[in-house]
Design a protein around this motif. Structure first.
Motif, PDB file in Angstrom:
ATOM      1  N   LEU A 190       0.883  -1.122   0.095  1.00  0.00           N
ATOM      2  CA  LEU A 190      -0.013  -0.017  -0.101  1.00  0.00           C
ATOM      3  C   LEU A 190       0.921   1.204   0.001  1.00  0.00           C
ATOM      4  O   LEU A 190       0.551   2.062  -0.714  1.00  0.00           O
ATOM      5  CB  LEU A 190      -0.992  -0.162   1.327  1.00  0.00           C
ATOM      6  CG  LEU A 190      -1.880   1.030   1.475  1.00  0.00           C
ATOM      7  CD1 LEU A 190      -2.810   1.135   0.234  1.00  0.00           C
ATOM      8  CD2 LEU A 190      -2.653   1.089   2.696  1.00  0.00           C
ATOM      9  N   VAL A 191       1.879   1.244   0.937  1.00  0.00           N
ATOM     10  CA  VAL A 191       2.678   2.508   0.859  1.00  0.00           C
ATOM     11  C   VAL A 191       3.556   2.704  -0.150  1.00  0.00           C
ATOM     12  O   VAL A 191       3.775   3.835  -0.946  1.00  0.00           O
ATOM     13  CB  VAL A 191       3.777   2.064   1.883  1.00  0.00           C
ATOM     14  CG1 VAL A 191       4.758   3.374   2.169  1.00  0.00           C
ATOM     15  CG2 VAL A 191       2.890   2.201   3.344  1.00  0.00           C
ATOM     16  N   SER A 192       4.110   1.620  -1.057  1.00  0.00           N
ATOM     17  CA  SER A 192       4.686   1.680  -2.221  1.00  0.00           C
ATOM     18  C   SER A 192       3.797   2.322  -3.424  1.00  0.00           C
ATOM     19  O   SER A 192       4.355   3.136  -4.114  1.00  0.00           O
ATOM     20  CB  SER A 192       5.188   0.332  -2.589  1.00  0.00           C
ATOM     21  OG  SER A 192       4.388  -0.433  -2.916  1.00  0.00           O
ATOM     22  N   MET A 193       2.439   2.071  -3.351  1.00  0.00           N
ATOM     23  CA  MET A 193       1.542   2.276  -4.305  1.00  0.00           C
ATOM     24  C   MET A 193       1.383   3.941  -4.149  1.00  0.00           C
ATOM     25  O   MET A 193       1.038   4.845  -5.064  1.00  0.00           O
ATOM     26  CB  MET A 193       0.314   1.660  -4.317  1.00  0.00           C
ATOM     27  CG  MET A 193       0.256   0.266  -5.163  1.00  0.00           C
ATOM     28  SD  MET A 193      -1.237  -0.753  -5.479  1.00  0.00           S
ATOM     29  CE  MET A 193      -1.890  -0.780  -3.966  1.00  0.00           C
ATOM     30  N   ILE A 194       1.375   4.222  -2.843  1.00  0.00           N
ATOM     31  CA  ILE A 194       0.962   5.598  -2.411  1.00  0.00           C
ATOM     32  C   ILE A 194       2.271   6.707  -2.763  1.00  0.00           C
ATOM     33  O   ILE A 194       2.062   7.552  -3.835  1.00  0.00           O
ATOM     34  CB  ILE A 194       0.765   5.762  -0.895  1.00  0.00           C
ATOM     35  CG1 ILE A 194      -0.782   5.147  -0.591  1.00  0.00           C
ATOM     36  CG2 ILE A 194       0.884   7.284  -0.762  1.00  0.00           C
ATOM     37  CD1 ILE A 194      -1.110   5.134   0.938  1.00  0.00           C
TER      38      ILE A 194
END
Length: 444
Positions: A190-194
């Protein structure tokens, strides 16, 4: 920690943490499927909303349960990645209405089959379950690469910008997942996509139009995309997928039972799978797909040691509320396809890695097991790569044989019965226990 009294505020935060852990995986399925079956960006916004809403309902049904339904363990339900390739195959031919019709029928089948599933498990030893997981991982990887290049049919397909964004997202995820610990590691996808989306915004490839145009509130509407249609090929496909998901969920149930120090009986498994079937029917009515108990949330339960099922009830309520606000769902739509593709590579690759770990427990000194994997996986990869080889077949037959997951699973299933039989030792060694050990190993 299990018996510790948890305040309402802490209960909410713990529930929200479960939502964060599963959110990336939950919204990834509609994000992948929508463009592949021709849904518009606006329709995608609602598909994500329906996804979140039905995940919440399915979770409450599973965790709160009743006398005859629900595992009553901290099992958060999410749309299974197993459905991605079959849903794309069905939706590309029969549209979203054909998918919904197949999901509805498969849910009814699961609800009925739950009564007898403990007797069916012996027909799915590790050599088959591992082969199926490998087939799914391999067949999904082209979807990841297509997105990494910008999405099939896009004007800038394969551009340096798209490939760079995909590579940045992939590398950032690898670094974060390797160096981070605990909660941050759990939400590294999730963090990498954000972060990837933020970087993409500087390149001017992030479109906020859908967020601006999406309504703040929308009551979930049954059969939003139209009345479902029913085709035998689609129904058979999703029913086989649903059975595979039953095996997947059973493994998660046993893992949760282990973590919660609760010995599960056949009756518990029946109740859990019955809830899964009813959840699939509800999901079909409200425009979505089949659910399974999310393995990453099983890992979170093991890491935190908090097995209080009211935490998951809070998570289910949060998901239902989020599903009623399309503007929240629209935020996920702004993620560029290249960023999504970069995140998909490790997500789908982990399925391949998981399959190989499962394969390590298979006795490959037996030529029969070698043959099962060789033919099952080989047929699946071949038919997926050259699906036009079956264009001359009748539509219903072609739909089944050009689906790599289905033809590979069927071939492995038949070969296992013919070559190995169903010996008593394999019958007594539950394949779901092998899944349990794998899930627990991932949490160490």
């Amino acid at each position: 920690m299990k018996s510790e009294k948890i305040s309402a505020w802490k209960m909410f935060l713990l529930g929200f943490q479960h939502v964060c852990v599963m959110y990336g995986g939950a919204v990834a399925v509609p994000l992948i499927v929508a463009s592949a079956i021709g849904l518009s960006q606006q329709q995608l916004v609602y598909l994500i909303s329906f996804d979140l809403f039905t995940c919440g309902v399915a979770s409450l049904l599973q965790v709160a349960g009743g006398k005859h339904i629900g595992i009553k363990l901290p099992a958060l339900m999410g749309v299974s990645f197993v459905v991605v390739q079959p849903v794309i195959a069905i939706g590309s031919i029969y549209s979203i209405q054909g998918v919904i019709g197949a999901v509805l029928v498969s849910g009814i089948v699961v609800t009925i089959a739950a009564q007898f599933f403990s007797k069916i498990l012996k027909y799915f030893p590790p050599v088959i379950t591992a082969s199926v997981v490998l087939i799914i991982g391999v067949s999904l990887m082209p979807v990841a690469i297509n997105n990494a290049a910008g999405g099939a049919g896009s004007k800038d397909f394969g551009s340096i910008t798209n490939l760079s964004l995909a590579l940045f997202t992939l590398v950032f995820f690898i670094i974060l997942n390797t160096l981070a610990r605990g909660y941050l590691k759990a939400i590294s996808i999730l963090v990498s996509m954000i972060v990837g989306t933020v970087v993409a915004a500087f390149f001017g490839v992030v479109d906020f139009t859908q967020v601006k145009e999406a309504s703040w509130f929308h009551m979930v509407q049954p059969f939003f995309f139209g009345m479902p249609t029913f085709q035998w090929s689609s129904i058979i496909t999703m029913t086989i997928v649903a059975i595979i998901i039953m095996v997947e969920s059973t493994g998660s149930f046993f893992a949760l039972g282990e973590v919660s120090n609760r010995k599960l009986t056949d009756h518990d498994i029946k109740k859990g799978l019955r809830a899964e079937g009813i959840g699939a029917v509800i999901s079909g009515v409200f425009n979505n797909f089949n659910h399974s108990a999310f393995a990453q949330n099983v890992g979170l339960v093991a890491i935190t040691g908090i097995t209080n099922r009211f935490v998951i009830m809070n998570a289910g309520i949060i998901l239902i509320v989020l599903g009623l606000f399309p503007k929240v769902a629209a935020i996920a739509v702004i993620i560029p396809k290249a960023v999504l593709g970069g995140a998909m590579v490790p997500m789908f690759g982990m399925l391949i890695s998981t399959a190989l770990r499962m394969m390590a427990k298979v006795d490959f000194t037996k030529p029969s097991n070698q043959m099962i994997v060789a033919v099952g996986v080989g047929l699946a990869i071949g038919t997926h790569a050259v699906e036009h080889a079956f264009d001359e077949l009748p539509k219903t037959v072609g739909m089944l044989v050009k689906n790599g997951v289905i033809i590979g699973t069927f071939a492995a299933f038949i070969l296992n019965i013919v070559l190995n039989g169903v010996n008593k030792a394999a019958a007594e060694e539950r394949p779901e226990m092998d899944q349990t050990n794998h899930t627990l190993e991932q949490t160490v």
